[in-house]
Design an enzyme around this catalytic site. Sequence first.
Site, short mmCIF file in Angstrom:
data_model
loop_
_atom_site.label_atom_id
_atom_site.label_comp_id
_atom_site.label_asym_id
_atom_site.label_seq_id
_atom_site.Cartn_x
_atom_site.Cartn_y
_atom_site.Cartn_z
N SER A 1 8.24 0.13 2.80
CA SER A 1 8.62 -1.28 2.69
C SER A 1 9.24 -1.54 1.32
O SER A 1 9.76 -0.63 0.69
CB SER A 1 7.37 -2.16 2.86
OG SER A 1 6.49 -2.00 1.75
N ALA B 1 0.89 -1.16 0.00
CA ALA B 1 0.00 0.00 0.00
C ALA B 1 0.93 1.21 0.00
O ALA B 1 1.90 1.25 0.76
CB ALA B 1 -0.86 -0.01 1.25
C1 R1P Z 1 1.40 2.69 6.57
O1 R1P Z 1 0.02 2.89 6.48
C2 R1P Z 1 1.83 1.27 6.31
O2 R1P Z 1 1.27 0.84 5.04
C3 R1P Z 1 2.30 0.45 4.15
C4 R1P Z 1 3.50 1.25 4.66
O3 R1P Z 1 4.75 0.74 4.21
C5 R1P Z 1 3.33 1.18 6.15
O4 R1P Z 1 3.80 -0.03 6.67
O5 R1P Z 1 2.47 -0.94 4.34
P1 R1P Z 1 3.10 -1.98 3.30
O6 R1P Z 1 4.20 -1.29 2.60
O7 R1P Z 1 3.57 -3.14 4.10
O8 R1P Z 1 1.99 -2.39 2.35
#
Ligand code: R1P
Length: 270
Positions: A210, A111
């Site tokens: 991430s 996300a």
């Molecule tokens: C923030 O809302 C979170 O959502 C996203 C960001 O990296 C953070 O962890 O998660 P993912 O990257 O794990 O989807």
Amino acid sequence: MNQIEEAKQFIQQKLNKQEPNIGLILGSGLGVLADYIEEPTTIPYEQIPHFPKSTVAGHEGQLVIGELEGQTVLAMQGRFHYYEGYPMEAVTFPVRVMHALGIEQLIVTNAAGGINENFEPGDLMIIQDHINMMGTNPLIGPNPDELGTRFPDMSQAYSKSLRNLAEETANELGQTIRKGVYVGNSGPTYETSSEVKMLRILGGDAVGMSTVPEVIVANHSGMKVLGISCISNMAAGILDQPLSHEEVIETTERVREDFIQIVRSILKKM
Ligand code: R1P
């Protein structure tokens, strides 16, 4: 025995001679895809030697291994983030284990906040490339030569053939798909408006906390990577509203049908 080998052997013992060939890392709110895996073997992270624990809402914290669209997949329902306090080695440990299990292709999902003002919340974006703004790199330290080269090439960090395949698939499905550059920040704060402005000037289209470390390690291991972001909100300064993780999860829930459909259709052709 080293830690990667221990985790690998533990997972293999749980599998019924299944040999996963594609890895899936499911981002915030996107774990639902793993519910479609047939004949699943589910392994909670806390049972796997040397695996960290998932601490973020929307990250289930288990591996789901089984059949999806004719492929044997190993899906991470939940990932590890640097801001959770894990060292980069732990954040990327599952990618090392996937590679040890014989997985050569990886689909990473996340996300992300939209930086590109043409994007809208709910859009899906094929990651063309990334910019590492995390202030570190998971390969810092002695290089384990048996795992990969000291200076990995990142000129095709996201495989061109997989990016083309994803785009073709979206077109066939009649889905609007965006393409862009993902910026990885450490988090856990969302970016300020000024930081978003800077990231746009630098060439970023979406931003998250991430993916970058996982993709670096996957490239170090010689794996082919496809990345898909779900634009869950517009990054700070674009709309006059505060950001929240609840909104991120809500948007991923809204686009789950499209997300599931495109990933399944891509898997079928891989
Ligand atoms: C923030 O809302 C979170 O959502 C996203 C960001 O990296 C953070 O962890 O998660 P993912 O990257 O794990 O989807």
